[in-house]
Write a protein that holds these residues in place. Sequence first.
Motif, short mmCIF file in Angstrom:
data_model
loop_
_atom_site.label_atom_id
_atom_site.label_comp_id
_atom_site.label_asym_id
_atom_site.label_seq_id
_atom_site.Cartn_x
_atom_site.Cartn_y
_atom_site.Cartn_z
N ASN A 146 0.81 -1.21 0.00
CA ASN A 146 0.00 0.00 0.00
C ASN A 146 0.84 1.26 0.00
OD1 ASN A 146 -1.93 2.11 1.71
ND2 ASN A 146 -2.99 0.85 0.20
N ARG A 147 2.06 1.17 0.52
CA ARG A 147 2.93 2.36 0.53
C ARG A 147 3.48 2.68 -0.86
NH1 ARG A 147 3.74 0.59 5.77
NH2 ARG A 147 5.24 -1.03 5.18
N THR A 148 3.28 1.76 -1.80
CA THR A 148 3.69 2.03 -3.20
C THR A 148 2.56 2.65 -4.01
OG1 THR A 148 3.01 -0.16 -3.99
CG2 THR A 148 5.24 0.04 -3.08
N VAL A 149 1.36 2.72 -3.41
CA VAL A 149 0.22 3.30 -4.13
C VAL A 149 0.42 4.82 -4.21
CG1 VAL A 149 -2.26 3.72 -4.06
CG2 VAL A 149 -1.34 1.49 -3.40
N PRO A 150 0.31 5.38 -5.42
CA PRO A 150 0.46 6.85 -5.54
C PRO A 150 -0.56 7.59 -4.69
CG PRO A 150 0.51 5.78 -7.70
CD PRO A 150 0.09 4.72 -6.72
N GLY A 204 -13.67 -6.74 7.73
CA GLY A 204 -13.40 -7.28 6.40
C GLY A 204 -14.56 -7.05 5.45
N ARG A 205 -15.78 -7.24 5.95
CA ARG A 205 -16.95 -7.00 5.11
C ARG A 205 -17.06 -5.52 4.73
NH1 ARG A 205 -22.46 -9.25 7.13
NH2 ARG A 205 -22.97 -8.29 5.13
N ALA A 206 -16.77 -4.65 5.67
CA ALA A 206 -16.83 -3.21 5.38
C ALA A 206 -15.81 -2.85 4.32
CB ALA A 206 -16.59 -2.42 6.67
N VAL A 207 -14.61 -3.36 4.42
CA VAL A 207 -13.57 -3.08 3.42
C VAL A 207 -13.97 -3.63 2.06
CG1 VAL A 207 -11.18 -3.56 2.77
CG2 VAL A 207 -11.71 -2.94 5.13
N ALA A 208 -14.60 -4.80 2.05
CA ALA A 208 -15.00 -5.42 0.79
C ALA A 208 -16.07 -4.59 0.07
CB ALA A 208 -15.50 -6.83 1.04
N ARG A 209 -16.87 -3.83 0.82
CA ARG A 209 -17.93 -3.01 0.19
C ARG A 209 -17.39 -1.74 -0.45
NH1 ARG A 209 -20.63 -3.85 5.12
NH2 ARG A 209 -20.46 -1.61 5.59
N ILE A 210 -16.16 -1.40 -0.21
CA ILE A 210 -15.59 -0.14 -0.73
C ILE A 210 -15.24 -0.31 -2.21
CG2 ILE A 210 -13.66 1.47 -0.56
CD1 ILE A 210 -13.47 0.74 2.40
N ASP A 211 -15.73 0.64 -3.02
CA ASP A 211 -15.33 0.70 -4.44
C ASP A 211 -14.16 1.68 -4.54
OD1 ASP A 211 -14.99 0.93 -7.11
OD2 ASP A 211 -16.98 1.77 -7.56
N PRO A 212 -12.94 1.18 -4.70
CA PRO A 212 -11.77 2.08 -4.66
C PRO A 212 -11.82 3.18 -5.73
CG PRO A 212 -11.12 -0.23 -4.53
CD PRO A 212 -12.55 -0.22 -4.88
N ALA A 213 -12.52 2.92 -6.84
CA ALA A 213 -12.55 3.92 -7.92
C ALA A 213 -13.29 5.18 -7.49
CB ALA A 213 -13.22 3.31 -9.15
N ARG A 214 -14.11 5.10 -6.45
CA ARG A 214 -14.91 6.26 -6.03
C ARG A 214 -14.26 7.04 -4.89
NH1 ARG A 214 -19.35 4.69 -3.61
NH2 ARG A 214 -20.31 6.74 -3.92
N PHE A 215 -13.05 6.63 -4.46
CA PHE A 215 -12.45 7.28 -3.29
C PHE A 215 -10.97 7.58 -3.53
CE2 PHE A 215 -16.01 4.73 -1.79
CZ PHE A 215 -16.72 5.68 -1.07
N ASP A 216 -10.51 8.62 -2.82
CA ASP A 216 -9.09 8.99 -2.87
C ASP A 216 -8.30 8.28 -1.78
OD1 ASP A 216 -9.59 10.87 -4.93
OD2 ASP A 216 -10.33 12.27 -3.44
N ALA A 217 -8.96 7.87 -0.71
CA ALA A 217 -8.26 7.20 0.39
C ALA A 217 -9.26 6.41 1.22
CB ALA A 217 -7.55 8.23 1.27
N VAL A 218 -8.74 5.39 1.90
CA VAL A 218 -9.53 4.60 2.85
C VAL A 218 -8.97 4.85 4.24
CG1 VAL A 218 -10.16 2.28 3.60
CG2 VAL A 218 -10.14 2.84 1.16
N ALA A 243 -4.37 -4.55 2.44
CA ALA A 243 -3.10 -4.36 1.74
C ALA A 243 -3.31 -4.28 0.23
CB ALA A 243 -2.14 -5.50 2.06
N ARG A 244 -4.32 -4.96 -0.27
CA ARG A 244 -4.55 -4.99 -1.72
C ARG A 244 -5.38 -3.82 -2.21
NH1 ARG A 244 -5.18 -10.83 -0.69
NH2 ARG A 244 -3.37 -11.92 -1.60
N LEU A 245 -5.82 -2.94 -1.34
CA LEU A 245 -6.59 -1.76 -1.79
C LEU A 245 -5.70 -0.89 -2.68
CD1 LEU A 245 -8.49 -0.76 1.47
CD2 LEU A 245 -9.50 -1.60 -0.66
N PRO A 246 -6.19 -0.48 -3.84
CA PRO A 246 -5.38 0.32 -4.77
C PRO A 246 -5.40 1.82 -4.46
CG PRO A 246 -7.48 -0.23 -5.78
CD PRO A 246 -7.49 -0.89 -4.43
N VAL A 247 -5.90 2.19 -3.31
CA VAL A 247 -5.88 3.60 -2.88
C VAL A 247 -5.14 3.67 -1.55
CG1 VAL A 247 -7.99 4.24 -4.08
CG2 VAL A 247 -8.12 3.34 -1.76
#
Length: 442
Positions: A146-150, A204-218, A243-247
């Motif tokens: 995650n620290r490599t995510v821009p 875990g369920r809450a994280v799974a519901r997040i659409d990363p394309a709609r957010f700048d950060a979690v 860890a696999r979140l792209p934001v």
Amino acid sequence: MLPSATTEPRTVYALGQLARAVQRQIEAAAGGRSFWVRAEVAGLKVNRHAYLELAEHRAGVRVAVMRAVIWQDALARIREGLGAEADAILKEGVEILFEARATYHLVFGLSLVIEAVDPAFNLGALERRKQETLATLRKEGLLDLNRTVPVPRVMQRIALVTSVGSAAHADFTRHLTGNEHGFRFHVQVFASAVQGDNAAYELGRAVARIDPARFDAVVLVRGGGSKLDLEAYNDLVLARAVARLPVPVLTGIGHDVDTTVLDHLAGRAFKTPTDVADHLVDHAHAFERVLLERMTSLRHHVQSSFAEHRTLLFARQGQLAHAAGARVMRERRRVDSATQDLRIAPLRRLRQVERPRLEEAQATVVRSAQQGLHLLATHLRGMEDAIGLLRPEKLLERGFSITRLHGAAVNDASALRPGDEVVTTFAHGHTRSTITSVEHDG
């Protein structure tokens, strides 16, 4: 089959005798000493005292069970020693390390009287599991992922994972929306329990519901708590998902000393939810400063460039005016020369083309003039002859005379008066006469 009546006499003990015998054996074996025992809390009932059912499992099979009790005074002392971890350690399903004495009650049988509980055992186990989880994540290449995510220049669209209505939720929201710069953030809350047996699953369920394309950060936040309260944030399954979140992931787990697995793998980890909110505001403010600096730099650059180009433009304007003037002068001279040539050219051309005709016409004119002059001369001679015939001398020679009164010719008899002396001229000589009478015609 019943024993035979002929066998040796049986020794029969009362139950109490047997119980006391067992009691003496146990007390002799224990010698009044206490022992450190490791066992899982299979059951727990607390009123003034705590009554526990202890168990040991091997390969999923219960291999030992024993009752235990913590008397009121010991329970208070143990709770004080465990501090904030007391409720997390003294609960069903937790394996504990305790100091106890074995006692045998004639009525209640064998039990353990717990006198102390070692919190380091549980915390050590917690730390061991955390380290094992970190090692697994490192091996899978997820620990630093995650620290490599821009990081976006501005993080305004926030996915917040927390317990709705908690102090952490309130602190984070208040600092973010009430920031002194007036920055606006869009925060969508993904509600979850943050402690308890189901906390890791709900997180875990809450994280799974997040659409990363709609957010700048979690952002994952919770308030302060014991070390064992943070256990959910050390869950391996949850850690893999985060860890696999792209934001970028920001944590504010709310503990001043310990860090969770999520803190280790997050893009940025902060002590409290307030610190996370302040970081988002500072990040936006830093972007605003950079933007203003670049705007100022751009304005200076534009002004400098404009001044430079204006000077260059003036210089070019002068050069252009000079060149244009020179060009105009050259063109004017060319035009004048062309005009002169144009003015002369028709005459020259006319002369070249019309010369024969002009010469012919000139000859014709000359001839006509000569003929005219000749005719005119002939006519003049005729006129001279006619005029010569009308000359007074000729007329006098032809018999006419001229009468003059006082030197003027008289051509009307009415001009004369009786007595006037007139002079009459003839072709040869003069006479003087006196008018005696005048007769008028008609």
